[in-house]
Design an enzyme around this catalytic site. Sequence first.
Site, PDB file in Angstrom:
ATOM      1  N   GLY A  34      12.653   0.901 -20.965  1.00  0.00           N
ATOM      2  CA  GLY A  34      12.872   0.135 -19.801  1.00  0.00           C
ATOM      3  C   GLY A  34      13.066   0.576 -18.382  1.00  0.00           C
ATOM      4  CG  LEU A  38       7.644   7.715 -19.948  1.00  0.00           C
ATOM      5  CD1 LEU A  38       6.603   8.344 -20.564  1.00  0.00           C
ATOM      6  CD2 LEU A  38       8.178   6.867 -20.933  1.00  0.00           C
ATOM      7  CB  CYS A  42      17.772  14.819 -20.244  1.00  0.00           C
ATOM      8  SG  CYS A  42      17.600  16.365 -20.308  1.00  0.00           S
ATOM      9  CD  GLU A 201      40.742  17.630 -18.954  1.00  0.00           C
ATOM     10  OE1 GLU A 201      41.035  17.322 -19.887  1.00  0.00           O
ATOM     11  OE2 GLU A 201      39.549  17.384 -18.470  1.00  0.00           O
ATOM     12  CB  VAL A 235      43.516   9.638 -13.646  1.00  0.00           C
ATOM     13  CG1 VAL A 235      43.120   8.765 -12.620  1.00  0.00           C
ATOM     14  CG2 VAL A 235      43.077  11.006 -13.168  1.00  0.00           C
ATOM     15  N   GLY A 270      33.434  12.099 -19.821  1.00  0.00           N
ATOM     16  CA  GLY A 270      32.529  12.008 -21.018  1.00  0.00           C
ATOM     17  C   GLY A 270      31.439  10.771 -21.079  1.00  0.00           C
ATOM     18  CG  HIS A 442      17.994  50.534 -19.402  1.00  0.00           C
ATOM     19  ND1 HIS A 442      19.240  49.976 -18.961  1.00  0.00           N
ATOM     20  CD2 HIS A 442      17.650  51.316 -18.340  1.00  0.00           C
ATOM     21  CE1 HIS A 442      19.802  50.628 -18.084  1.00  0.00           C
ATOM     22  NE2 HIS A 442      18.791  51.538 -17.547  1.00  0.00           N
TER      23      HIS A 442
END
Length: 463
Positions: A34, A38, A42, A201, A235, A270, A442
């Site tokens: 929608g 596309l 992400c 937090e 909070v 989250g 290395h």
Amino acid sequence: MADYDVIVIGSGPGGYVCAIRCAQLGLKTACVEGRETLGGTCLNVGCIPSKALLHASHMLHEAEENFTKMGLKGKSPSVDWKQMLAYKDDVIGQNTKGIEFLFKKNKVDWLKGWGKITGKGEVQVGDDTYKAKNIVIATGSEVSTLPGVEVNNAGGVVVDSTGALALPKVPKKMVVIGAGVIGLEMGSVYARLGTEVTVVEYLDHITPGMDAEVSRAFQKLLKKQGLNFILGAAVQGVEELKTKAKVTYRLKKDDSEEVLDADVVLVATGRRAFTDGLGLSEVGVEVTDRGVVEVDHWKTNVDGIWAIGDATPGPMLAHKAEDEGMAAAEAIAGQAGHVNYDVIPSVIYTAPEVAAVGKTEEQLKDEGRDYKVGKFSFMGNGRAKAVFEADGFVKILADKKTDRILGVHIIGPSAGDLIHEACVAMEFGAAAEDLARTCHAHPTFSEAVREAALACGDGPIHS
């Protein structure tokens, strides 16, 4: 006769990968999306744009802190915020157009609009209904809300991760609610740009689920970079004024209440599965009370309906969704399909980066597993010292008897790339000695991984 063999709902990393893989396996495939572009969260408002801003702000840090040390002298660059946002938007455009090209190349139809499952093998998109032998739910996740806090991205004062990617200006003070990946990455961006950042937090530590030793080291490094932390704080609410906000929180240790002023408040508490409006309950698909789709090898309880990615149980990671997209496509095509859930890496793209795969030390202790630890500091790595990135270490956890690698945790330069050496090793059931006996070029950062593996045996060479 069905219009398609497979209709995938959602074009994020799980959805577009699943659609392309289905098409590669000879299945007539469509993908419902929608958005105007596309790539899902992400590519549009998540992983890709945040990495662009992390890169730009890191380049500013390099110019301000390290250029003169290398004999690169001149006026320090100033920040053109509008141009930085334009660069970020250009990166988004290149990536989303790339997915569109891949759809055309693989003959995947883009059904533009929001999808709803209206019956067995039926998906409604706008006014049209399409039939498919298989439907894959790949609708991803959305930002979790916080009671007492109303996000208004358009106002640019109380924002979520989407709003934080497009602030009208760089704020003087920012409060970040939540010390997870998103909060720390975006907080790091603005701290480098000169913002006074305070992270609040609820837990008494940052980065929930991370190996505790790495978490502590990570917090110290972020504090050195200017981020302030208030831990163990709940909070209570955010009051949005005309041009700023007040954040009220309660400290768990003494139940005292405090107030913080901020120009911008970023709510980074989250994400949750985005499955509302899909019609799942109407067609009998089992979901949890949090909207997560129940699956067994990517199959739902309804024949012909599959689900992958953030809409299903497990870590909300783009690469986990991609793996499941590939596996589900192969299962639909009659192949085996496989995801090793024990070897899914996680990365935080700050500077230094933090990456992990497998078990943490705390998990092994809880399991009662006998293990050994091999550690090596980047201070002993010649390449890291040469580029002013000697903070951090590699930590390998191996079975005490068999030496099999159980978990690897890295905080340091290019950790997000280095972790895949461990992933490949663990996929093949390697021992720490296998890594230790593998020749590493290395000077590279990867030598620190080898040294940590040597530390699981007789000891590292450069420590």
